[in-house]
Enzyme design. Structure first.
Site, PDB file in Angstrom:
ATOM      1  N   CYS A 132      -2.609  -3.222   8.742  1.00 47.70           N
ATOM      2  CA  CYS A 132      -2.256  -1.854   9.150  1.00 47.70           C
ATOM      3  C   CYS A 132      -1.760  -1.859  10.602  1.00 47.70           C
ATOM      4  O   CYS A 132      -0.846  -1.103  10.954  1.00 47.70           O
ATOM      5  CB  CYS A 132      -3.448  -0.931   8.993  1.00 47.70           C
ATOM      6  SG  CYS A 132      -4.328  -1.159   7.424  1.00 47.70           S
TER       7      CYS A 132
ATOM      8  N   CYS B 129       0.832  -1.217   0.000  1.00 52.03           N
ATOM      9  CA  CYS B 129       0.000   0.000   0.000  1.00 52.03           C
ATOM     10  C   CYS B 129       0.860   1.259   0.000  1.00 52.03           C
ATOM     11  O   CYS B 129       0.356   2.344  -0.240  1.00 52.03           O
ATOM     12  CB  CYS B 129      -0.951   0.007   1.192  1.00 52.03           C
ATOM     13  SG  CYS B 129      -0.102   0.099   2.773  1.00 52.03           S
TER      14      CYS B 129
HETATM   15 FE1  FES Z   1      -1.543   0.659   4.229  1.00 50.45          FE
HETATM   16 FE2  FES Z   1      -3.422   0.508   6.040  1.00 50.45          FE
HETATM   17  S1  FES Z   1      -3.648   0.386   3.891  1.00 50.45           S
HETATM   18  S2  FES Z   1      -1.293   0.506   6.342  1.00 50.45           S
END
Ligand code: FES
Length: 146
Positions: free
Chosen positions: A104, A35
């Site tokens: 996360c 991400c």
């Molecule tokens: Fe990257 Fe939550 S989507 S840490």
């Protein structure tokens, strides 16, 4: 049912311990390669106790809420206790995270460990390397478990 708990929303909209510590004793920076989110945690240590902790998170709301909760959970605690903090405990303290957001909270656990390792390294404190399994040369390449 709402996707995010009230606690997640509270820590996201009003995060605790945001910022940096200029004369930090340890700094941990980790990222999630998938991400692209990055979390940095600063700790002050006195007599083996984490007397202050701050974070900067460039990331999603769950990562911010996890950082906020995790810093609250280790503030004033001995390092030995902070090392036991798991992402599961952080997610539980937030009254849960959606399954696809559990990674996360992993960032928070990793960033705290990285900060403690940095503190050990900077102060020449011996430690069991198996406590810190992540390869140092690749600080942004791990934490990608979904
Ligand atoms: Fe990257 Fe939550 S989507 S840490």
């Amino acid at each position: 049912m709402a996707l995010y708990s009230e606690k997640v929303m509270d820590h996201f909209t009003n995060p605790r311990n945001v910022g940096r510590i200029e004369d930090a004793d340890g700094i941990g920076e980790v990222g999630n390669a998938r991400c692209g989110d990055i979390m940095k945690i600063y700790i002050k240590v006195n007599d083996g106790v984490i007397t202050d902790v701050k974070f900067n998170t460039f990331g999603c709301g769950s990562a911010i809420a996890s950082s906020s909760m995790a810093t609250e959970m280790i503030k004033g605690k001995p390092i030995s206790e902070a090392l036991q903090l798991t992402n599961k405990a952080v997610a539980e303290a937030l009254d849960g995270l959606p399954a696809h957001k559990l990674h996360c909270s992993v960032l928070a656990e990793e960033a705290i460990r990285a900060a403690i390792k940095d503190y050990y390294d900077k102060n020449g404190i011996a430690y069991d390397k198996s406590q810190f399994p992540d390869p140092e040369e690749d600080p942004h390449g791990h934490g990608g478990e979904l």
